[in-house]
Design a protein around this motif. Structure first.
Motif, PDB file in Angstrom:
ATOM      1  N   SER A 271      19.717  -9.834  -2.092  1.00  0.00           N
ATOM      2  CA  SER A 271      19.251 -11.079  -1.491  1.00  0.00           C
ATOM      3  C   SER A 271      19.097 -12.155  -2.565  1.00  0.00           C
ATOM      4  O   SER A 271      18.487 -11.908  -3.610  1.00  0.00           O
ATOM      5  CB  SER A 271      17.912 -10.859  -0.793  1.00  0.00           C
ATOM      6  OG  SER A 271      17.359 -12.086  -0.357  1.00  0.00           O
ATOM      7  N   ILE A 276      16.251 -14.243   3.032  1.00  0.00           N
ATOM      8  CA  ILE A 276      17.701 -14.306   3.196  1.00  0.00           C
ATOM      9  C   ILE A 276      18.287 -12.904   3.063  1.00  0.00           C
ATOM     10  O   ILE A 276      17.961 -12.183   2.124  1.00  0.00           O
ATOM     11  CB  ILE A 276      18.351 -15.251   2.171  1.00  0.00           C
ATOM     12  CG1 ILE A 276      17.871 -16.685   2.393  1.00  0.00           C
ATOM     13  CG2 ILE A 276      19.873 -15.186   2.264  1.00  0.00           C
ATOM     14  CD1 ILE A 276      18.434 -17.683   1.400  1.00  0.00           C
ATOM     15  N   ARG A 297      19.561 -15.926   7.746  1.00  0.00           N
ATOM     16  CA  ARG A 297      18.307 -16.521   7.287  1.00  0.00           C
ATOM     17  C   ARG A 297      17.526 -17.052   8.483  1.00  0.00           C
ATOM     18  O   ARG A 297      18.077 -17.287   9.558  1.00  0.00           O
ATOM     19  CB  ARG A 297      18.561 -17.638   6.273  1.00  0.00           C
ATOM     20  CG  ARG A 297      19.518 -18.721   6.718  1.00  0.00           C
ATOM     21  CD  ARG A 297      19.701 -19.745   5.608  1.00  0.00           C
ATOM     22  NE  ARG A 297      20.600 -20.825   5.971  1.00  0.00           N
ATOM     23  CZ  ARG A 297      21.888 -20.885   5.657  1.00  0.00           C
ATOM     24  NH1 ARG A 297      22.437 -19.903   4.959  1.00  0.00           N
ATOM     25  NH2 ARG A 297      22.634 -21.912   6.029  1.00  0.00           N
ATOM     26  N   ARG A 316      16.736 -15.755  13.545  1.00  0.00           N
ATOM     27  CA  ARG A 316      17.687 -15.592  12.452  1.00  0.00           C
ATOM     28  C   ARG A 316      19.017 -16.221  12.832  1.00  0.00           C
ATOM     29  O   ARG A 316      19.521 -16.032  13.933  1.00  0.00           O
ATOM     30  CB  ARG A 316      17.872 -14.116  12.100  1.00  0.00           C
ATOM     31  CG  ARG A 316      16.573 -13.426  11.659  1.00  0.00           C
ATOM     32  CD  ARG A 316      16.854 -12.226  10.772  1.00  0.00           C
ATOM     33  NE  ARG A 316      17.306 -12.626   9.436  1.00  0.00           N
ATOM     34  CZ  ARG A 316      16.502 -12.938   8.421  1.00  0.00           C
ATOM     35  NH1 ARG A 316      15.182 -12.920   8.584  1.00  0.00           N
ATOM     36  NH2 ARG A 316      16.993 -13.268   7.242  1.00  0.00           N
TER      37      ARG A 316
END
Length: 326
Positions: A271, A276, A297, A316
């Motif tokens: 990440s 994220i 994200r 997301r």
């Protein structure tokens, strides 16, 4: 993929991937504050939002459905909780279904097991003497008559979200007359209320959102053995990262066949920042494997994700990073 509100499609089933996909415009009967209207205006992407279930139990139950369709319907309440427990044990998703337009005379105590696993895609229909019999019958697909045409389940579960009823019911009524071989049912909650009208096409488990008009675009695509890419949320049973990668690769490579680009492997990547997530997804292409990198994200803003949501929430979003041959 942020998509603005646009007119209903009049051109090809698969628009230029670089062009905005047309979506259904907000219905006049829907208050502007409704979740599906706001999602359209924001351009929320439905990509990679198909549910995780590979095997589905379809139970015909005409009449009204409460918010919990199985427990709040004319289905035998003494059986409902045991049926739900058995489905959890077997990893199956239960959907109540009924014919469009509340055609009670058509009710036949039908039920089906649908398996969307690639290579084993089937929908087998049977009838039950009573609801309790479902607890004794096998759910492994060993009984029942296989259907020869695609099964379209249109979410019309208004007690769960008004948007599903207002957008879904007209679509369900229109689909049988739209000119292609199709077995059409109304169904209980599919998830992703703000993407109404929502449809799942079995036996492949292909989930669509924001389906416009009479659904002809779906029928045309599936009659040709293809997906209606502009409205595709994803394939049920695949990890969200695989859904996102497959969607991006379809658009980039122009591969819209129902069985094109099956995922072979999903690998997590480091990440770059908190919140994220990154993945590398290997897809089987016609000329060799294709590797797609995608990133997930949290949305920058929070909004109500269903009409009944007590408070705003984040979701997301998925973004392609790279695509190249293996």
């Amino acid at each position: 993929m942020a998509t603005p509100v646009g007119p209903e499609p009049t051109g090809p089933v698969h628009p230029d991937p670089g062009s905005p996909a047309p979506r259904s415009t907000p219905a006049g009967r829907l208050d502007p504050a409704r979740c599906s209207v706001q999602a359209l205006l924001r351009g929320d992407s439905p990509v990679a939002t198909a549910p995780p279930a590979r095997r589905w139990l379809l139970v015909e139950q005409p009449g009204p459905w409460g918010r919990d369709a199985l427990l709040e319907s004319r289905f035998d309440r003494r059986v409902a909780s045991r049926l739900a427990a058995r489905a959890r044990e077997l990893g199956m998703r239960i959907q109540l279904v009924r014919r469009p337009g509340e055609r009670l005379s058509d009710a036949g105590r039908r039920w089906a097991v649908a398996d969307t696993t690639p290579g084993r895609e089937t929908v087998r229909w049977s009838t039950r003497a009573d609801d309790a019999e479902l607890l004794q019958l096998p759910w492994d697909g060993s009984i029942g008559e296989p259907t020869q045409v695609p099964t379209y389940l249109v979410c019309t579960h208004g007690a769960h979200d008004v948007c599903c009823a207002v957008r879904g019911r007209p679509l369900a009524r229109a689909l049988p007359a739209a000119g292609a071989a199709a077995d059409v049912w109304e169904t209980s909650h599919l998830g992703g209320d703000r993407f109404a009208a929502n449809v799942v096409v079995l036996p492949w488990g292909l989930v669509y959102g924001q389906v416009p008009g009479d659904g002809q675009v779906l029928l045309d695509a599936h009659s040709a053995g293809q997906v209606a890419w502009a409205f595709l949320r994803g394939r049920a049973g695949l990890a969200p990262a695989a859904q996102a990668a497959q969607h991006h690769a379809r658009g980039e490579l122009g591969l819209f066949g129902v069985g094109d680009l099956p995922p072979r492997r999903v690998r997590g990547l480091p990440s770059p920042a908190p919140g994220i997530e990154r993945f590398e997804v290997t897809l089987a292409g016609p000329d060799g494997d294709v590797v797609v990198s995608v990133e997930s994200r949290l949305s920058a803003e929070s909004h109500r994700l269903t009409c009944a949501a007590p408070q705003p929430g984040h979701w997301r979003t998925w973004h392609p990073l790279a695509l190249h041959p293996a």
